[in-house]
Design a protein around this motif. Structure first.
Motif, PDB file in Angstrom:
ATOM      1  N   THR A 235      -8.316 -24.001  31.362  1.00 50.76           N
ATOM      2  CA  THR A 235      -8.136 -24.137  29.917  1.00 50.76           C
ATOM      3  C   THR A 235      -8.192 -25.604  29.492  1.00 50.76           C
ATOM      4  O   THR A 235      -8.763 -25.943  28.453  1.00 50.76           O
ATOM      5  CB  THR A 235      -6.792 -23.515  29.494  1.00 50.76           C
ATOM      6  N   ASP A 236      -7.607 -26.489  30.296  1.00 48.28           N
ATOM      7  CA  ASP A 236      -7.625 -27.912  29.968  1.00 48.28           C
ATOM      8  C   ASP A 236      -9.046 -28.465  29.976  1.00 48.28           C
ATOM      9  O   ASP A 236      -9.378 -29.366  29.199  1.00 48.28           O
ATOM     10  CB  ASP A 236      -6.744 -28.694  30.948  1.00 48.28           C
ATOM     11  N   LEU A 237      -9.892 -27.932  30.854  1.00 51.86           N
ATOM     12  CA  LEU A 237     -11.293 -28.359  30.878  1.00 51.86           C
ATOM     13  C   LEU A 237     -12.021 -27.902  29.623  1.00 51.86           C
ATOM     14  O   LEU A 237     -12.846 -28.638  29.066  1.00 51.86           O
ATOM     15  CB  LEU A 237     -11.986 -27.832  32.134  1.00 51.86           C
ATOM     16  N   HIS A 238     -11.731 -26.677  29.163  1.00 53.94           N
ATOM     17  CA  HIS A 238     -12.309 -26.208  27.905  1.00 53.94           C
ATOM     18  C   HIS A 238     -11.922 -27.151  26.757  1.00 53.94           C
ATOM     19  O   HIS A 238     -12.755 -27.494  25.908  1.00 53.94           O
ATOM     20  CB  HIS A 238     -11.812 -24.796  27.581  1.00 53.94           C
TER      21      HIS A 238
ATOM     22  N   THR B 234       2.579 -15.237  20.072  1.00 55.98           N
ATOM     23  CA  THR B 234       2.725 -16.154  21.194  1.00 55.98           C
ATOM     24  C   THR B 234       1.991 -17.465  20.932  1.00 55.98           C
ATOM     25  O   THR B 234       0.836 -17.474  20.491  1.00 55.98           O
ATOM     26  CB  THR B 234       2.159 -15.517  22.480  1.00 55.98           C
ATOM     27  N   ARG B 235       2.678 -18.557  21.208  1.00 53.36           N
ATOM     28  CA  ARG B 235       2.064 -19.886  21.171  1.00 53.36           C
ATOM     29  C   ARG B 235       2.115 -20.451  22.587  1.00 53.36           C
ATOM     30  O   ARG B 235       3.062 -20.188  23.324  1.00 53.36           O
ATOM     31  CB  ARG B 235       2.799 -20.804  20.206  1.00 53.36           C
ATOM     32  N   ILE B 236       1.104 -21.228  22.946  1.00 55.14           N
ATOM     33  CA  ILE B 236       1.000 -21.742  24.306  1.00 55.14           C
ATOM     34  C   ILE B 236       1.182 -23.249  24.306  1.00 55.14           C
ATOM     35  O   ILE B 236       0.538 -23.971  23.525  1.00 55.14           O
ATOM     36  CB  ILE B 236      -0.357 -21.357  24.929  1.00 55.14           C
ATOM     37  N   LEU B 237       2.069 -23.703  25.196  1.00 56.55           N
ATOM     38  CA  LEU B 237       2.262 -25.140  25.359  1.00 56.55           C
ATOM     39  C   LEU B 237       0.932 -25.790  25.732  1.00 56.55           C
ATOM     40  O   LEU B 237       0.181 -25.283  26.562  1.00 56.55           O
ATOM     41  CB  LEU B 237       3.290 -25.421  26.459  1.00 56.55           C
ATOM     42  N   GLY B 238       0.641 -26.920  25.112  1.00 61.66           N
ATOM     43  CA  GLY B 238      -0.582 -27.641  25.423  1.00 61.66           C
ATOM     44  C   GLY B 238      -1.823 -27.093  24.758  1.00 61.66           C
ATOM     45  O   GLY B 238      -2.915 -27.646  24.922  1.00 61.66           O
ATOM     46  N   VAL B 239      -1.671 -26.000  24.024  1.00 59.92           N
ATOM     47  CA  VAL B 239      -2.792 -25.406  23.292  1.00 59.92           C
ATOM     48  C   VAL B 239      -2.435 -25.303  21.811  1.00 59.92           C
ATOM     49  O   VAL B 239      -3.103 -25.882  20.957  1.00 59.92           O
ATOM     50  CB  VAL B 239      -3.148 -24.012  23.859  1.00 59.92           C
ATOM     51  N   ASP B 240      -1.372 -24.560  21.522  1.00 60.12           N
ATOM     52  CA  ASP B 240      -0.937 -24.376  20.143  1.00 60.12           C
ATOM     53  C   ASP B 240       0.157 -25.358  19.735  1.00 60.12           C
ATOM     54  O   ASP B 240       0.299 -25.671  18.545  1.00 60.12           O
ATOM     55  CB  ASP B 240      -0.424 -22.949  19.949  1.00 60.12           C
TER      56      ASP B 240
END
Length: 206
Positions: free
Chosen positions: A40-43, A110-116
């Motif tokens: 996900t971090d690469l995206h 849901t929220r995701i750390l490092g994304v949302d």
């Protein structure tokens, strides 16, 4: 503190100074000791179609990380200051139907750390206390950093009828697939077969 931030809707990340947010009610402040890089971090770094449709910069990236509890907010009894923790990345709302009926793992919001919301590619992270899993103090940081994806592998292996005495096929020998191989072997599978299209990943599996 220094943090790796997706500042604009474009490829790349920026290392910059940002303020440390003090923990509010139900939150903890974690001093980060290690973090791992997810696909996900690469995206997010590449700013591909998925990232462009999901992220709303600016946001501190990173959702697989570990550290030491530095401070706790009002109402927090666990974890405690000084505890070594790994962080679950899914932050739930506690108000939707799923959350109110004991199914927060499929929370509608849901929220995701490092994304949302801000994540762990930083010197500190402020997160819900309920997202922290306390580790033994002698667990190496590099292992503690990958407990979140490791949990995915464990859940996958145990989601079916059980692997004891069975042949198991792992389709995709990426990091979580490799973890699933190890979990299946440790859980009594008689034969584990791994498939992938990438030769270097097949070498890892071997």
């Amino acid at each position: 503190m220094k943090a790796l931030v997706k500042e604009t809707p474009a490829p790349g990340l920026t290392l910059r100074e940002v303020d440390v947010r003090e923990p509010g009610p139900g939150e903890i402040l974690v001093k980060i000791r290690a973090a791992s890089i997810c696909g996900t971090d690469l995206h997010i770094w590449r700013w591909d179609h998925w990232a462009a449709g999901r992220l709303r910069p600016p946001v501190i990236t990173g959702h697989e990380f570990t550290g030491v509890v530095e401070a706790v907010g009002p109402g927090v009894t666990t974890p405690r200051v000084g505890d070594h923790v790994s962080l679950e990345s899914h932050v739930v709302c506690h108000t939707c139907y799923q959350c109110r009926t004991g199914k927060g793992h499929i929370c509608q919001n849901t929220r995701i750390l490092g994304v949302d919301i801000d994540g762990g590619f930083a010197e500190y992270a402020t997160v819900p206390a309920e997202n922290a899993w306390v580790n033994p103090p002698d667990l190496p940081w590099e292992i503690a950093a990958v407990l979140e994806p490791f949990g995915n592998a464990v859940h996958t292996v145990y989601a079916g009828v059980g692997v004891e005495g069975r042949t198991v096929l792992v389709t995709g020998a990426g990091p979580i697939g490799l973890m699933a191989i190890a979990v299946a072997r440790a859980s009594g599978a008689t034969l584990v077969v791994a498939t992938d299209l990438q030769p270097y990943r097949l070498d890892f599996a071997r």
